[in-house]
Design a protein around this motif. Structure first.
Motif, PDB file in Angstrom:
ATOM      1  N   GLU A   1      -6.535  31.790  21.975  1.00 27.37           N
ATOM      2  CA  GLU A   1      -7.458  30.565  22.731  1.00 27.37           C
ATOM      3  C   GLU A   1      -7.197  30.182  23.893  1.00 27.37           C
ATOM      4  O   GLU A   1      -8.140  29.845  24.389  1.00 27.37           O
ATOM      5  CB  GLU A   1      -7.183  29.508  21.995  1.00 27.37           C
TER       6      GLU A   1
ATOM      7  N   ALA B   1      -9.460  31.760  26.127  1.00 28.09           N
ATOM      8  CA  ALA B   1     -10.422  31.520  25.879  1.00 28.09           C
ATOM      9  C   ALA B   1     -10.919  30.181  27.311  1.00 28.09           C
ATOM     10  O   ALA B   1     -11.775  30.075  27.414  1.00 28.09           O
ATOM     11  CB  ALA B   1     -11.093  30.957  24.704  1.00 28.09           C
TER      12      ALA B   1
ATOM     13  N   ALA C   1     -16.108  16.555  26.350  1.00 30.28           N
ATOM     14  CA  ALA C   1     -15.058  17.253  26.439  1.00 30.28           C
ATOM     15  C   ALA C   1     -14.415  18.001  27.420  1.00 30.28           C
ATOM     16  O   ALA C   1     -13.865  18.597  27.684  1.00 30.28           O
ATOM     17  CB  ALA C   1     -15.722  17.522  25.237  1.00 30.28           C
TER      18      ALA C   1
ATOM     19  N   GLU D   1     -11.374  19.380  29.387  1.00 33.08           N
ATOM     20  CA  GLU D   1     -11.336  20.514  29.389  1.00 33.08           C
ATOM     21  C   GLU D   1     -10.619  21.319  31.146  1.00 33.08           C
ATOM     22  O   GLU D   1      -9.204  22.080  31.118  1.00 33.08           O
ATOM     23  CB  GLU D   1     -11.970  21.724  28.969  1.00 33.08           C
TER      24      GLU D   1
ATOM     25  N   ARG E   1      -0.134  34.969  18.537  1.00 32.78           N
ATOM     26  CA  ARG E   1      -1.319  35.816  18.928  1.00 32.78           C
ATOM     27  C   ARG E   1      -2.903  34.853  19.392  1.00 32.78           C
ATOM     28  O   ARG E   1      -2.815  35.135  19.857  1.00 32.78           O
ATOM     29  CB  ARG E   1      -1.455  37.148  18.369  1.00 32.78           C
ATOM     30  N   ARG E   2      -3.252  34.061  18.111  1.00 34.94           N
ATOM     31  CA  ARG E   2      -4.178  33.006  18.290  1.00 34.94           C
ATOM     32  C   ARG E   2      -4.078  32.373  19.010  1.00 34.94           C
ATOM     33  O   ARG E   2      -5.366  32.261  20.212  1.00 34.94           O
ATOM     34  CB  ARG E   2      -3.568  32.903  16.626  1.00 34.94           C
TER      35      ARG E   2
ATOM     36  N   ARG F   1      -9.061  29.471  29.823  1.00 30.94           N
ATOM     37  CA  ARG F   1      -8.546  30.174  31.056  1.00 30.94           C
ATOM     38  C   ARG F   1      -7.761  29.742  31.658  1.00 30.94           C
ATOM     39  O   ARG F   1      -7.022  28.643  32.376  1.00 30.94           O
ATOM     40  CB  ARG F   1      -9.953  29.806  32.338  1.00 30.94           C
TER      41      ARG F   1
ATOM     42  N   PRO G   1      -5.380  27.763  10.242  1.00 34.83           N
ATOM     43  CA  PRO G   1      -5.960  28.051  11.385  1.00 34.83           C
ATOM     44  C   PRO G   1      -5.213  27.062  12.626  1.00 34.83           C
ATOM     45  O   PRO G   1      -5.141  27.172  13.692  1.00 34.83           O
ATOM     46  CB  PRO G   1      -6.909  28.766  11.756  1.00 34.83           C
TER      47      PRO G   1
END
Lengths: 224, 224
Positions: free
Chosen positions: A66, A69, A162, A166, A61-62, A71, A19
Motif C-alpha cells: 500500500e 502504491a 484527499a 496524500e 507485506r500488504r 509512493r 484487511p
DNA sequence: GGTGCTAATATTGGTACCAATTTGTGTGCC
DNA sequence: GGCACACAAATTGGTACCAATATTAGCACC
C-alpha cells in the motif's frame, strides 16, 4: 541483524479484523515516516515491522504494498522496501504540486466558512500559538497540522482534499524541522490569522495569496 | 458460479518474475476497467481474475490491493472487490480536479514545446483526425489518448504529470463513449489544432483556455 | 402459494511452510 | 597486509493449505 537500530520508535499493537488491520499498519508506518522516526532511505525489514507493530507477516507485506502504491516507500526486488528518498529536485516538484493543489482548494473554500468553522479555526490557531509559546516541537507540529486539516475540511471537493492530504504525507516533516526558525514560526502565526481573516471577508485572492505564501516560506526561496 | 459473465473480455497471460507480475496484472485490470470491459459495480472474483489473466492467487490479491489504493476498485470485507461506481456528484468532483491539474500542467508546458515535439503532436493530431474519418471508435479513443499523453510529456513536473495520469485513469472511458456525438469529435479536432497553435505561439492563456474548454465538452455543461 | 429457516456450497481471508536470492563472514591466496 | 572466493546466515518471495464468512438452494411450516 541489527533489528533494533532500524526501528527506533516503538509502537503498541492491537487486534483488529480483516484487511483493516494491514491498512492501519500502513497508516502507522506512514505516520512514523512522516514524523521522521523512519528516516528517508531506511530499509524496512519485514521481521522488524512484524514485531514492532504487533501484526502478522502478511499484514506487513500488504501494508508495504500500500505504501509503495502511495509512493512513500520504494521496492527493490529481492532486496526489500526502503523509505522513499527525495532529492531536492523531486522535493521542489512536490512542493510545486502542493502549491497548485492548495491554491485550488483555497479558491474553492474562500466562501465556505460559516461562523462555527471560523470559531473552530480560531481555536486551532490559538492552540498553535500556545504551543509555540510553551510546548514541545512535536506539539507545535501537531497543532499546525490540525489547523491545516480543519482548513482543508472547508474544501467542497473531497477528491481534491484527499489528493492534498496524500501529497502532504509524501513530504517527511523531519525535513521541515530543519528550518523552523523563530522567524518562520512567527510568520506562520500571522499567516494563520490572515487566512482566517480572508475567510471571514470571503476574499478569494487574499486567501490564495496567503496559502501559497505560507507554503513558500517552508521551502527553499527559489524553488516555488 | 457465472464466471464467464463477470469477465467478458479475454486476456492472454505471460510469465514474469517478482512483484512486477502483480503490478502488470493490476495494470491490465485497470485497462479493462477503463475500457469498460469491467463495468462499474462489477464484482471481481479472485478465481475469475486468476484464470483470465493467467496468474496465481497471490498475484490477484496484490493487484486488487493496488487498485484499491488507486481508488479504482472498492473492497468490502468478506464480500470481495468490485469496480468503483462513481455517482454523478463524484464524477463532477473528479472532473473539477482534472481541470485544475490539466490547467496547471498547461501553465507549465506552454513554452516547453520544441520543433520535434510540435511535429510529434501534429502527427498524433493527424492520426486522431484520420481515425475519426475512417477508423473504429476504439482507434479514435486510442489516438485521442496518445495525443494527450504526448502533450502531457511536455509538462516539466513529473509528479504533476503522474497525478494527472492517475486521475485520468479513474474515469472509465465507457462513460465518455456515451456522448461522443459528431459535434464533440469535430470540436476535439479543432481543440487539438488550437493547442498546437498555442504551444507554437507560447501563448499561455490560450493553451490553458483550450485545455480546460476541451475538458468541459466531455462532461456535463454545468459541472465544470 | 408464500415465507422463514437450515444445510450445502462457493468464495474470501489468513497462516504456515518452503524455495530463491542476497548479504555478511571467514578463510586461503597473492 | 589486502583481495578474491566460497560458505553460512538471514531475508525476501511465492505457494499451498485451512479456517471463517457469505451466498444459494432446498425444505418445512404457516
Amino acid at each position: 541483524m541489527e533489528s533494533d537500530q532500524a526501528l527506533p520508535a516503538g509502537c503498541a499493537g492491537d487486534a483488529m479484523s480483516g484487511p483493516t488491520r494491514s491498512h492501519s499498519v500502513a497508516e502507522r508506518i506512514a505516520q512514523d515516516i512522516q514524523a521522521g522516526a523512519l528516516p528517508p532511505g531506511a530499509w524496512l525489514k519485514q521481521i522488524d515491522l512484524e514485531r514492532r507493530y504487533g501484526c502478522s507477516r502478511g499484514d506487513v507485506r500488504r501494508a508495504l504494498d500500500e505504501l509503495v502504491a502511495k509512493r512513500l516507500v520504494q521496492h527493490v526486488p529481492n532486496r526489500g522496501h526502503h523509505v522513499f528518498e527525495l532529492d531536492p529536485q523531486r522535493l521542489a516538484q512536490l512542493g510545486q504540486l502542493r502549491a497548485i493543489l492548495e491554491a485550488a482548494a483555497a479558491d474553492l473554500s474562500y466562501d465556505k466558512a460559516d461562523a462555527a468553522a471560523l470559531q473552530r479555526l480560531e481555536a486551532l490557531a490559538a492552540r498553535f500559538e500556545a504551543a509555540v509559546r510553551d510546548g514541545t516541537l512535536l506539539e507545535q507540529h501537531a497543532a499546525n497540522i490540525a489547523f491545516h486539516m480543519a482548513l482543508l475540511e472547508l474544501c467542497p471537493n473531497p477528491e481534491l482534499a484527499a489528493m492534498i492530504r496524500e501529497t502532504r504525507n509524501r513530504v517527511p516533516s523531519a525535513l521541515l524541522s530543519q528550518w523552523p526558525t523563530r522567524g518562520w514560526i512567527e510568520q506562520s502565526i500571522r499567516d494563520h490569522a490572515d487566512m482566517i481573516a480572508a475567510l471571514r471577508a470571503c476574499d478569494r485572492d487574499a486567501l490564495r495569496r496567503v496559502v501559497v505564501g505560507h507554503m513558500r516560506e517552508g521551502r527553499r526561496p527559489g524553488a516555488g
